[in-house]
Motif scaffolding. Structure first.
Motif, PDB file in Angstrom:
ATOM      1  N   TRP A 127       0.852  -1.181   0.000  1.00 39.38           N
ATOM      2  CA  TRP A 127       0.000   0.000   0.000  1.00 39.38           C
ATOM      3  C   TRP A 127       0.886   1.228   0.000  1.00 39.38           C
ATOM      4  O   TRP A 127       1.891   1.268   0.697  1.00 39.38           O
ATOM      5  CB  TRP A 127      -0.911  -0.024   1.224  1.00 39.38           C
ATOM      6  CG  TRP A 127      -1.861  -1.180   1.169  1.00 39.38           C
ATOM      7  CD1 TRP A 127      -1.652  -2.439   1.654  1.00 39.38           C
ATOM      8  CD2 TRP A 127      -3.147  -1.187   0.545  1.00 39.38           C
ATOM      9  NE1 TRP A 127      -2.728  -3.246   1.395  1.00 39.38           N
ATOM     10  CE2 TRP A 127      -3.679  -2.489   0.710  1.00 39.38           C
ATOM     11  CE3 TRP A 127      -3.923  -0.234  -0.133  1.00 39.38           C
ATOM     12  CZ2 TRP A 127      -4.932  -2.849   0.219  1.00 39.38           C
ATOM     13  CZ3 TRP A 127      -5.165  -0.592  -0.603  1.00 39.38           C
ATOM     14  CH2 TRP A 127      -5.657  -1.887  -0.433  1.00 39.38           C
ATOM     15  N   TYR A 128       0.471   2.210  -0.773  1.00 41.39           N
ATOM     16  CA  TYR A 128       1.333   3.365  -0.987  1.00 41.39           C
ATOM     17  C   TYR A 128       0.626   4.661  -0.601  1.00 41.39           C
ATOM     18  O   TYR A 128      -0.532   4.874  -0.959  1.00 41.39           O
ATOM     19  CB  TYR A 128       1.706   3.427  -2.475  1.00 41.39           C
ATOM     20  CG  TYR A 128       2.734   4.489  -2.790  1.00 41.39           C
ATOM     21  CD1 TYR A 128       3.989   4.461  -2.205  1.00 41.39           C
ATOM     22  CD2 TYR A 128       2.441   5.516  -3.688  1.00 41.39           C
ATOM     23  CE1 TYR A 128       4.934   5.429  -2.492  1.00 41.39           C
ATOM     24  CE2 TYR A 128       3.382   6.491  -3.986  1.00 41.39           C
ATOM     25  CZ  TYR A 128       4.631   6.438  -3.378  1.00 41.39           C
ATOM     26  OH  TYR A 128       5.567   7.395  -3.660  1.00 41.39           O
ATOM     27  N   THR A 134       5.450   6.933   0.840  1.00 43.74           N
ATOM     28  CA  THR A 134       5.892   5.813   1.671  1.00 43.74           C
ATOM     29  C   THR A 134       5.073   4.563   1.364  1.00 43.74           C
ATOM     30  O   THR A 134       3.854   4.641   1.187  1.00 43.74           O
ATOM     31  CB  THR A 134       5.706   6.166   3.168  1.00 43.74           C
ATOM     32  OG1 THR A 134       6.339   7.408   3.403  1.00 43.74           O
ATOM     33  CG2 THR A 134       6.299   5.116   4.080  1.00 43.74           C
ATOM     34  N   PHE A 135       5.782   3.410   1.312  1.00 40.45           N
ATOM     35  CA  PHE A 135       5.099   2.133   1.152  1.00 40.45           C
ATOM     36  C   PHE A 135       4.781   1.535   2.509  1.00 40.45           C
ATOM     37  O   PHE A 135       5.582   1.631   3.432  1.00 40.45           O
ATOM     38  CB  PHE A 135       6.003   1.148   0.406  1.00 40.45           C
ATOM     39  CG  PHE A 135       5.957   1.342  -1.068  1.00 40.45           C
ATOM     40  CD1 PHE A 135       4.896   0.854  -1.815  1.00 40.45           C
ATOM     41  CD2 PHE A 135       6.970   2.022  -1.711  1.00 40.45           C
ATOM     42  CE1 PHE A 135       4.834   1.036  -3.185  1.00 40.45           C
ATOM     43  CE2 PHE A 135       6.928   2.215  -3.081  1.00 40.45           C
ATOM     44  CZ  PHE A 135       5.860   1.729  -3.823  1.00 40.45           C
ATOM     45  N   LEU A 144      -7.075   1.062   5.908  1.00 46.35           N
ATOM     46  CA  LEU A 144      -6.400   1.406   4.652  1.00 46.35           C
ATOM     47  C   LEU A 144      -6.017   2.886   4.592  1.00 46.35           C
ATOM     48  O   LEU A 144      -6.105   3.536   3.533  1.00 46.35           O
ATOM     49  CB  LEU A 144      -7.266   1.001   3.452  1.00 46.35           C
ATOM     50  CG  LEU A 144      -7.470  -0.518   3.360  1.00 46.35           C
ATOM     51  CD1 LEU A 144      -8.213  -0.912   2.102  1.00 46.35           C
ATOM     52  CD2 LEU A 144      -6.124  -1.256   3.415  1.00 46.35           C
ATOM     53  N   THR A 145      -5.621   3.412   5.745  1.00 46.84           N
ATOM     54  CA  THR A 145      -5.122   4.790   5.754  1.00 46.84           C
ATOM     55  C   THR A 145      -3.675   4.803   6.235  1.00 46.84           C
ATOM     56  O   THR A 145      -3.226   3.881   6.918  1.00 46.84           O
ATOM     57  CB  THR A 145      -5.959   5.690   6.694  1.00 46.84           C
ATOM     58  OG1 THR A 145      -5.870   5.156   8.013  1.00 46.84           O
ATOM     59  CG2 THR A 145      -7.410   5.772   6.255  1.00 46.84           C
ATOM     60  N   GLU A 154      -3.018   3.757  -1.704  1.00 48.64           N
ATOM     61  CA  GLU A 154      -3.293   3.115  -2.994  1.00 48.64           C
ATOM     62  C   GLU A 154      -2.645   1.739  -3.008  1.00 48.64           C
ATOM     63  O   GLU A 154      -1.496   1.593  -2.605  1.00 48.64           O
ATOM     64  CB  GLU A 154      -2.663   3.935  -4.134  1.00 48.64           C
ATOM     65  CG  GLU A 154      -3.378   5.238  -4.422  1.00 48.64           C
ATOM     66  CD  GLU A 154      -2.586   6.093  -5.439  1.00 48.64           C
ATOM     67  OE1 GLU A 154      -2.123   5.534  -6.444  1.00 48.64           O
ATOM     68  OE2 GLU A 154      -2.443   7.288  -5.174  1.00 48.64           O
ATOM     69  N   LYS A 155      -3.388   0.735  -3.548  1.00 47.07           N
ATOM     70  CA  LYS A 155      -2.832  -0.630  -3.629  1.00 47.07           C
ATOM     71  C   LYS A 155      -1.890  -0.692  -4.825  1.00 47.07           C
ATOM     72  O   LYS A 155      -2.196  -0.198  -5.911  1.00 47.07           O
ATOM     73  CB  LYS A 155      -3.986  -1.624  -3.800  1.00 47.07           C
ATOM     74  CG  LYS A 155      -3.555  -3.037  -4.051  1.00 47.07           C
ATOM     75  CD  LYS A 155      -3.796  -3.871  -2.831  1.00 47.07           C
ATOM     76  CE  LYS A 155      -3.018  -5.165  -2.910  1.00 47.07           C
ATOM     77  NZ  LYS A 155      -3.814  -6.335  -2.717  1.00 47.07           N
ATOM     78  N   ILE A 156      -0.767  -1.364  -4.623  1.00 43.16           N
ATOM     79  CA  ILE A 156       0.221  -1.410  -5.689  1.00 43.16           C
ATOM     80  C   ILE A 156       0.824  -2.802  -5.807  1.00 43.16           C
ATOM     81  O   ILE A 156       1.069  -3.472  -4.805  1.00 43.16           O
ATOM     82  CB  ILE A 156       1.317  -0.359  -5.386  1.00 43.16           C
ATOM     83  CG1 ILE A 156       0.914   0.952  -6.050  1.00 43.16           C
ATOM     84  CG2 ILE A 156       2.672  -0.786  -5.869  1.00 43.16           C
ATOM     85  CD1 ILE A 156       1.660   2.116  -5.559  1.00 43.16           C
TER      86      ILE A 156
END
Ligand code: MSP
Length: 499
Positions: A127-128, A134-135, A144-145, A154-156
């Motif tokens: 997650w970015y 930062t990852f 998801l924050t 954001e999912k990566i």
């Protein structure tokens, strides 16, 4: 005392205009550099600042303005240079991460570490956080924050290159515990030591696929990737002052840095990533990393979205550069957070600057004008009272041992305490005038006493001017000039009161 002093500021992001937070670190660095130039000679001090110009944040800010990234960074980098000029910052070098000297060094570092097996490719899922760049791994998240800024992630999923941070955690922990001066102040030292005790470091993702984010330094061994902005930016501290030869040996007159000045927000990158990068390269570590506190607006962080960002140029236009520099360094101990407000500046101005310092200089010069036709009395043997002796003792002590009565007040970045010490002389001198009542000496024809009295004040003012030079260079020079050598050149009051 050290023989050379290499001091750095962070490289500021050029995605937005500079604000008071940026000016804080740079003013502090300028003050230390000026102090050290006086202490060890100007050729032995190097102050580096500059701008951090790659990465997604900047790419997006450029897009928002309809510019290509290069045009955008060229325009904003100038604003920082202009601000440093307005704040009377005397830096030796200004590095931009888009300059060739930097790009070349970053690529060399990447090659060296890749050849050593310290950088390797792997499939990455995580997650970015774009604003923080930062990852985060799933295991580090509650929801998801972003754990740092609370904004959404954001999912990566992609192939990337990783730097073996994890391999060196034990070494770093031992290094930190053997070097209590490596991270300052001690509260930050404890914070980092605890962080390393409680967390297992993961390898650091140091690349971004070009197709997702192209605004960065290309990896020499993978043209489809650019370098992660933090990995790129930290290298400025060595790329600005040296270079690698063909065999990978780094040569520099200045490295290692004596002091990296940073804000507390970027301590982890400086106290974890950077030492491990240097260690993996076989380079020496900086002597000290000092992380200062934050300026808040009331209880709030300054941010564009809150609309409470303070522009340093506005403050300089309102209060003058000298007052602004003084306020930032005096009002709050350097390691702590402070609350910024115009009212607090006005309070410092009217109190410390107008009432105490300005008044002392003005009153003394007026007396020299009135009683001695502007000539500073010649030295002689004069009877001295207790008060005069105490002032002289204090002057000698500060002159001998440095502003805070010990040089460490400055090398520990304790600006506020140092200034307080100088203000003790000012306050003692003002009280001395009030208690002595010089007009009575005149009435009683006590000319020798009057001469002795004036000379104590002249010595006090001269010492104060010398000691405040690194904080308020123009005020210091103006005082020295007004005081003259034998004959004064009285100017306007230094700090006319703000009502
Ligand atoms: N580009 C990175 C640093 C890379 S260093 C190799 C960066 N830049 S920044 O522009 O966001 O901020 C840099 C510094 O500005 C912070 O570390 C801190 O020194 C200063 N400040 C930013 N906001 C601040 C306050 N509100 N108060 C005090 N200083 C703060 O991070």
């Amino acid at each position: 005392m050290v023989k050379k002093f290499y001091i750095t500021t962070p490289l500021y992001y050029v995605n937005a205009s500079p604000h008071i937070g940026h000016s804080y670190t740079t003013i502090a660095a300028d003050c230390l550099a000026r102090y050290m130039r006086q202490a060890i000679g100007k050729d032995n001090v190097w102050l580096l600042t500059g701008t951090d110009e790659h990465g997604q944040k900047i790419e997006r800010a450029a897009q928002a303005e309809g510019l290509n990234p290069k045009e955008f960074v060229d325009a904003t980098a100038v604003q920082f240079k202009e601000l440093w000029k307005a704040l009377n910052i005397f830096y030796n070098d200004f590095i931009r991460t888009t300059e060739e000297r930097h790009v070349k060094t970053v690529q060399r570092v990447l090659e060296i570490l890749f050849e050593k097996g310290q950088i390797y490719p792997a499939k990455y899922e995580g997650w970015y956080c774009t604003p923080c760049e930062t990852f985060w791994m799933q295991t580090q998240l509650k929801d998801l924050t972003c754990p740092d800024c609370s904004r959404s992630l954001e999912k990566i999923s992609e192939t990337n290159y990783f730097f073996r941070l994890s391999e060196h955690q034990d070494w770093l922990m031992k290094y930190i515990s053997a070097h209590p001066d490596f991270i300052k102040p001690s509260s930050r030292y404890e914070e980092m030591a605890r962080f390393l005790e409680l967390n297992k470091l993961e390898d650091l993702c140091i690349s971004r696929p070009k197709e997702r984010m192209g605004w960065g330094i290309p990896l020499p061994f993978s043209p489809d990737h650019v370098t992660y902005v933090w990995f790129d930016a930290l290298i400025n501290y060595i790329s600005a002052v040296g270079s690698f030869d063909d065999k990978g040996k780094y040569e520099s007159q200045w490295w290692p840095a004596d002091l990296h000045l940073i804000g507390k927000d970027i301590l982890r990158q400086h106290a974890v990533y950077w030492p491990i990068m240097l260690y993996a390269l076989g380079l020496e570590l900086p002597k000290t990393i000092f992380a200062h506190g934050w300026w808040m607006i009331g209880q709030d962080k300054m941010s564009k979205s809150r609309g409470n960002v303070v522009n340093p140029i506005d403050m300089v236009n309102k209060f003058g550069v000298e007052t602004y520099r003084y306020f930032l360094l005096r009002d709050v101990p350097f390691g702590l957070d402070g609350s910024f407000s115009e009212e607090s500046i006005i309070k410092r101005f009217n109190g410390d600057l107008a009432n105490d310092l300005g008044n002392l200089v003005y009153r003394t010069l007026t007396m020299i004008e009135k009683y001695f036709d502007g000539n500073i009395p010649e030295r002689g043997v004069f009877v001295k009272g207790k008060q005069a002796e105490l002032i002289e003792e204090k002057i000698n002590l500060i002159n001998k041992n440095g502003i805070g009565l010990s040089p460490s007040v400055i090398t520990d970045c304790n600006f506020s305490a140092a200034l307080k010490e100088v203000w003790e002389i000012i306050n003692m001198a003002n009280k001395y005038i009030e208690d002595t009542k010089p007009w009575n000496l005149i009435k009683e024809n006590k000319t020798d006493e009057l001469k002795g009295f004036i000379l104590v004040l002249v010595d006090a003012i001269r010492e104060v001017a010398i000691q405040i030079h690194s904080f308020m260079p123009q005020t210091s020079e103006s005082i020295i000039e007004q005081l003259g050598k034998d004959k004064i050149k009285k100017g306007k009051p230094l700090f006319p009161r703000i009502v």
